[in-house]
Design an enzyme around this catalytic site. Structure first.
Site, PDB file in Angstrom:
ATOM      1  N   LYS A 159      26.362  48.972  41.946  1.00  0.00           N
ATOM      2  CA  LYS A 159      25.522  48.647  40.786  1.00  0.00           C
ATOM      3  C   LYS A 159      24.048  48.811  41.082  1.00  0.00           C
ATOM      4  CE  LYS A 159      28.295  45.596  37.899  1.00  0.00           C
ATOM      5  NZ  LYS A 159      28.313  44.300  37.191  1.00  0.00           N
ATOM      6  N   LYS A 175      37.478  55.334  37.188  1.00  0.00           N
ATOM      7  CA  LYS A 175      37.975  54.174  36.467  1.00  0.00           C
ATOM      8  C   LYS A 175      37.519  54.210  35.007  1.00  0.00           C
ATOM      9  CE  LYS A 175      36.206  50.041  37.030  1.00  0.00           C
ATOM     10  NZ  LYS A 175      35.816  48.689  37.414  1.00  0.00           N
ATOM     11  N   LYS A 220      33.245  50.542  30.813  1.00  0.00           N
ATOM     12  CA  LYS A 220      32.400  50.368  29.641  1.00  0.00           C
ATOM     13  C   LYS A 220      31.094  51.137  29.792  1.00  0.00           C
ATOM     14  CE  LYS A 220      32.173  45.826  30.918  1.00  0.00           C
ATOM     15  NZ  LYS A 220      32.303  44.468  30.506  1.00  0.00           N
TER      16      LYS A 220
HETATM   17  P1  AMP Z   1      34.577  43.832  33.591  1.00  0.00           P
HETATM   18  O1  AMP Z   1      34.537  44.342  32.202  1.00  0.00           O
HETATM   19  O2  AMP Z   1      34.207  44.844  34.612  1.00  0.00           O
HETATM   20  O3  AMP Z   1      33.882  42.502  33.735  1.00  0.00           O
HETATM   21  O4  AMP Z   1      36.101  43.542  33.895  1.00  0.00           O
HETATM   22  C1  AMP Z   1      36.823  42.521  33.265  1.00  0.00           C
HETATM   23  C2  AMP Z   1      38.249  42.515  33.764  1.00  0.00           C
HETATM   24  O5  AMP Z   1      38.901  43.749  33.419  1.00  0.00           O
HETATM   25  C3  AMP Z   1      38.390  42.386  35.293  1.00  0.00           C
HETATM   26  O6  AMP Z   1      39.550  41.610  35.588  1.00  0.00           O
HETATM   27  C4  AMP Z   1      38.571  43.806  35.738  1.00  0.00           C
HETATM   28  O7  AMP Z   1      39.244  43.889  36.966  1.00  0.00           O
HETATM   29  C5  AMP Z   1      39.389  44.388  34.586  1.00  0.00           C
HETATM   30  N1  AMP Z   1      39.160  45.828  34.450  1.00  0.00           N
HETATM   31  C6  AMP Z   1      37.990  46.448  34.167  1.00  0.00           C
HETATM   32  N2  AMP Z   1      38.145  47.789  34.113  1.00  0.00           N
HETATM   33  C7  AMP Z   1      39.460  48.027  34.370  1.00  0.00           C
HETATM   34  C8  AMP Z   1      40.275  49.203  34.454  1.00  0.00           C
HETATM   35  N3  AMP Z   1      39.765  50.423  34.253  1.00  0.00           N
HETATM   36  N4  AMP Z   1      41.583  49.054  34.750  1.00  0.00           N
HETATM   37  C9  AMP Z   1      42.126  47.818  34.936  1.00  0.00           C
HETATM   38  N5  AMP Z   1      41.430  46.679  34.871  1.00  0.00           N
HETATM   39  C10 AMP Z   1      40.112  46.772  34.589  1.00  0.00           C
END
Ligand code: AMP
Ligand code: TRP
Length: 339
Positions: free
Chosen positions: A118, A201, A204
């Site tokens: 990041k 991956k 967002k």
């Molecule tokens: P974040 O939006 O990065 O805060 O992620 C929120 C939750 O979604 C966390 O548990 C992440 O591990 C999961 N997550 C985010 N992106 C992915 C993805 N591409 N595949 C699976 N889980 C994800």
């Protein structure tokens, strides 16, 4: 005060930073709703204080916090059975985070790959909060003595740090106070990949909206994104092994499996030999059938933000009832007068 065994308790958090996508749904939200069905006490947190480790526009943050709350509920989370709240309404998180800032070592924090990703080349310009982020995450978890944390693959290192912090605190003060929390990284979709690049991956922050399916996408958009998803010219194989060198195909099979509640093997047993021209419409139908009602329900819930705010406030009250005594015990162990 020493606790020999900790009763099972689940905690997880998601940042309100906009664009909830299929990865968040399959890797997190859907599994949270399933965990609730097991009857284990579950606490879910919209981690707004984590979000502000990078700049957030105040209006956008408010909106994203409410929208994520709506996303939790629309995905099947019942705010009466589980506890659902936003982090900043429970001050014990930041109080515990300070304690952990003093437990964690600089060397441990410097190894965190998410910070490196990041902050990139501009580490000197990153906020101190971004560096300390994993200590706040450990606090989120341990201030509830949570024993299990369902997350996606990307959070594994932070969970290991949480264990290290718990071990060091217990060791330094000669107590068995904090549990050694287990990450729960399970299911066919712990790492949903971009629809445009099977090596990246789904995220967002990807500039291409075609790379992800947003929970706010309507049925036509979902179907279009799946139709246009990158694939290869081969038909689907019969075995998982044959997908090892075909990341885009593997991703679509995993997504299908997670949506259908099947294993990837079972999907291939049924779909092996079919071309993508047949598989993609089936996947699109499945995705639309599951996601469209969620997006509709999110829209409905967002019509009444006062109700969402009431749910968060009530969740925060219930969360504090658990967190406050654990923080007080922590302070007492450390020698804080008045605790
Ligand atoms: P974040 O939006 O990065 O805060 O992620 C929120 C939750 O979604 C966390 O548990 C992440 O591990 C999961 N997550 C985010 N992106 C992915 C993805 N591409 N595949 C699976 N889980 C994800
Ligand atoms: N760091 C997590 C992410 O980026 C969000 C998070 C914050 C979290 N606190 C948590 C996840 C506690 C699980 C438990 O996705």
């Amino acid at each position: 005060m020493a606790e020999a065994a900790h009763s099972p308790r689940v905690f997880s958090g998601i940042q309100p930073s906009g664009n909830l996508h299929l990865g968040n749904y399959l890797g997190a939200l859907k599994r949270f709703a399933e965990t609730q069905e097991t009857g284990v006490q579950s606490i879910y947190c919209v981690v707004d204080l984590h979000a502000v480790t990078v700049w957030q526009d105040p209006d956008a943050l408010r909106h994203a916090t409410r929208e994520l709350t709506a996303g939790f509920i629309a995905s099947g989370l019942d705010p009466e059975r589980s506890i659902l709240f936003n982090q900043s309404q429970v001050p014990e998180h930041t109080q515990m985070a300070w304690v952990f800032n003093c437990v964690a070592r600089m060397g441990w924090m410097k190894r965190m790959t998410q910070f490196k990703d990041k902050a990139g080349k501009h580490a000197e310009q990153a906020s101190l909060g971004l560096f300390a982020y994993p200590a706040l995450m450990a606090a989120d978890i341990l201030v509830y003595h949570a024993t299990h944390v369902p997350v996606g693959e990307d959070q594994k290192q932070h969970l290991e740090l949480t264990q290290e912090i718990a071990r060091k605190f217990n060791h330094d003060f000669g107590v068995e106070f904090f549990p050694i929390t287990e990450p729960v990284i399970e299911g066919a979709a712990t790492r949903v990949m971009s629809l445009r690049d099977g090596g990246k991956k789904m995220s967002k922050s990807d500039p291409s909206d075609m790379s992800r399916i947003n929970l706010t996408d309507d049925a036509d958009t979902i179907a279009k994104k799946i139709r246009k998803a990158k694939t290869d010219p081969e038909p689907l194989p019969e075995t998982l092994k044959e997908l090892d060198t075909r990341p885009e195909a593997r991703n679509l099979v995993n997504i299908y499996a997670a949506l259908a509640g099947q294993s990837a093997e079972a999907v291939l047993a049924e779909m092996g030999g079919r071309p993508f021209s047949e598989f993609k419409p089936l996947l699109a139908d499945l995705a639309v059938a599951q996601l469209a009602p969620i997006s509709t329900e999110m829209g409905r819930l967002m019509q009444d933000v006062a109700e969402i705010d009431r749910i968060l406030a009530r969740g925060a009250e219930r969360a504090r009832e658990i967190a406050a005594p654990i923080l007080r015990d922590t302070y007492r162990i450390m020698g804080m007068v008045g605790a």
